[in-house]
Design an enzyme around this catalytic site. Sequence first.
Site, PDB file in Angstrom:
ATOM      1  CB  CYS A  99      -0.870   0.044   1.240  1.00 47.63           C
ATOM      2  SG  CYS A  99      -1.967   1.472   1.425  1.00 47.63           S
ATOM      3  N   GLY A 238     -29.913 -10.394   9.593  1.00 52.88           N
ATOM      4  CA  GLY A 238     -30.673 -10.023   8.508  1.00 52.88           C
ATOM      5  C   GLY A 238     -30.165 -10.767   6.951  1.00 52.88           C
ATOM      6  CB  SER A 557      16.925  15.357  17.038  1.00 55.82           C
ATOM      7  OG  SER A 557      17.606  16.644  16.898  1.00 55.82           O
ATOM      8  CE  LYS A 581      17.303  18.329  11.535  1.00 53.24           C
ATOM      9  NZ  LYS A 581      18.564  18.063  11.546  1.00 53.24           N
ATOM     10  CB  CYS A 675      26.180  15.212  14.045  1.00 52.75           C
ATOM     11  SG  CYS A 675      25.493  15.398  12.311  1.00 52.75           S
ATOM     12  CE  LYS A 714      20.506  10.821  18.466  1.00 49.85           C
ATOM     13  NZ  LYS A 714      19.411  11.428  17.567  1.00 49.85           N
TER      14      LYS A 714
END
Length: 857
Positions: A99, A238, A557, A581, A675, A714
């Site tokens: 999908c 039904g 982030s 961020k 990073c 981090k």
Amino acid sequence: MHTLPRLAVQRSRLTSLRTKSTKVAPNHLDKARDFDPFELHPVIRREATVIPTAQKQVDRHTFKRIESLPIPGTKRKGDFNNNRPQLDHRAAVLEAQRCLKCADAPCVKACPTNIDIKSFIQCISTKNFYGAAKQILSENPIGLSTGAVCPTTELCAGSCNLHAAEEGAIKIGQLQEYATRTFLQMGVKPTRDPSLSDIDWPIALVGAGPATLSCATFLCRLGYTNVHIFEKQSVAGGINALDLPQYRLPFSDTQQEAQLLEAMGAQFHYGQELGKDFTLDSLKQDGYKSVFVGIGLNTPKISGPFEGFGPENHVWDSKKYLIDVAHGSKGTPEQHSLPSLSGHVVVLGVGDVAIDCATSAFRCGADRVSIAFRKGFNDARAVHEVMQWARDDCCDFVPYSEPSNLHFNADGKLSAMDMTRYEQLPDKSYEQRETIKLGCDHVITAFGCEAGAEQEAALSGVDLNAWGNIDVDPITGQSSLPWLFAGGDVNGTTGMTVEASNDGKSAAKYMHDYLCTEHNVENDRPFLPTFRTEIDDIDISMEVAGVKFPNPFGLASAPPCTSIEMMDRGFQYGWGFGVTKTYSLDHDLITNVSPRIIPTGHRVGTNMTGFTNIELISEKSAAYWIEGVKFLKEKHPEHVVISSIMAGYNKDDWQQLAVMTAESGCDMIELNLSCPHGMGERGMGLACGEVPEMVEDITRWVVEAVPDIPVFPKMTPNVTNIRLIAKAAHDGGAAGVAAINTVASLQDPRADGRPWPVVGVNQKTCIGGASGTLVRPLAMRAVSEIARELPGFPILATGGADSAESTLNFIRMGADVVQISSAVQNQDLTVVEDYITGLKALLYICLLYTSPSPRDS
């Protein structure tokens, strides 16, 4: 002496062994092993093959797996097993993963009940079948039945953007059926929203078909505790229960849907027929504040040649015939026997009902079935998939034909019919041609049904239209009697089961509005509550470093948190927390290039294996983020906001930025020391995070500057031993760590060798960061190692989580909460609903059935 390669030695030994064995019992072994096992290994052809056609014809028949023709209906006598195409677990997940998850999904627009199709398919793609069923049943309480019988090529699947693709449209109906059936097998009962108070106004509903079941369900969800359903038959459902053969819709499916409604408190009164056992006026006099009529049309349309004849003459109308087939094949309390057919059966008409009559005729004993109709194939009312069932059963078709006279034998049984043949003219009109005599043993008329005089009499007092149907407001379903609402066949505008379900849903909403107005009561619930069970009561909130998280799912982030507006939207959708961020002091501001985020791996669509990015930190200033976080905390005080900051190895810069950040009112601070690209050249990010001493220093500086805010450095995965880095953060006074950032990587060049993505005039590339499911094993290992090194030390995990199951696995490895980015980039922010319901369902199952110990990682 030459040494044979290992494989050659093994083959030589095998050949020798086979030769020796053959000498012992040649006849036996020749039969047992008449081929060389190595011939089954894949080969690379070096020359064209020459095999005679005669041999290939033998091979073709020897290895054929598929019948040339479908199994004819004559071989299905007495077989009422469900033979519709259905999906198993593997097929359902793979189909859901095809999908596109369109933002403005056309399939939803085409669904009469407006099911959020892309969302329930998203849930199936992550094996969250409870979440899928919740999405379906929230809009359509008879989602199992409609998933099985809906003409999807005319509705959702017919609008699918993949319709023209090689694989075709998504099998939405089969996915819906699989998800709801899987949920019902769990045996979890529905519950009402505990925040809604009870409403004890008595409500009566007439008939227990699709429209009534839907209306009653939504009334119960609204809080109505005095809901009564009056049905003339002995079972609910039904048309779904008593007009469709067992192989089209199993009886147990319809009864499970009725049982869901009973579990909500609705009361069924069987053997109660409108006009005989009660009237509309008597219901009003009995104190019912509002009445919904959802009965069907029970009088078959009979044309001239067939009047006065019945089953004793082998002349059937579709209404009686299909009811007898349903009772006989479904094992209802009546225990009717199946209609006894034989020889040649002719079905008149070419709608869905006619096809049901034709295909069931084989199962009731017919040797041949013909479907005769006045117009051509292009004018057939039956939808494509239903017509195909008739072809699969090898029914004959007699187009441009209309019966004009019947012939009977001496016993009064049908023996033949005169059929007038027509020809269509260029102006689309029809001109009568010759008359032919068609021999047959039974005929079934399928010309449709109408209200009939008896039903019109039972509906006296309410305005009817020219066809004897209740005249209702097309929006509200309200009749000329303000307290009476109607939906389904009885209003004359509904032609499908799923449309009847939608009629009932709409009527419930407007019945409630009417009653609030009538009783001069403020309407405190101007909405229809969604489906819920005790699974939804599972508490998935948690506390990390003294901060309460509403759920463990957060936005990392990364691009999903590029702006305050995006974080705001994420909180509105239900994300428990978000990490801004990464931002810096103004003297470290950067400019990003474009394109900078590239899909990686061989998958396409919404299931890519991940991304490689060369995106740097935020281009927005610290002032922007500080003011934005203030806004977020004011608007979403219950959600957690984590500010991500970065600086070089400079105490003053880190402390200045930390103090500024604290003024925003953020709940936590994440130190981006990881990073892997771009920032390291400036002495920031990875340049600081690879050295334990630097990590400890930076952590200590920030903790000293803002001692009241939990600090989470981090971690970078681009080190040999991440435990040393985490230990340094711990020793520096961190409240916990975030692990991991992206993995340093290079994207595949283009086929001609040019780099991608490119930067600058010289069109060169650079090291980027890999993310997504491809890095999840690395992230899990990192989380596990940190958890073992520092037991109980909080961990904000990030790295490839894309489902409730993968999130739970991170928690099992030692994480507290999980940050997500690539999965959102693959699709959109709404995936959080899938994750929340999926996690609750997993925890519910674990609590209910088993309590596996966390894996020793």
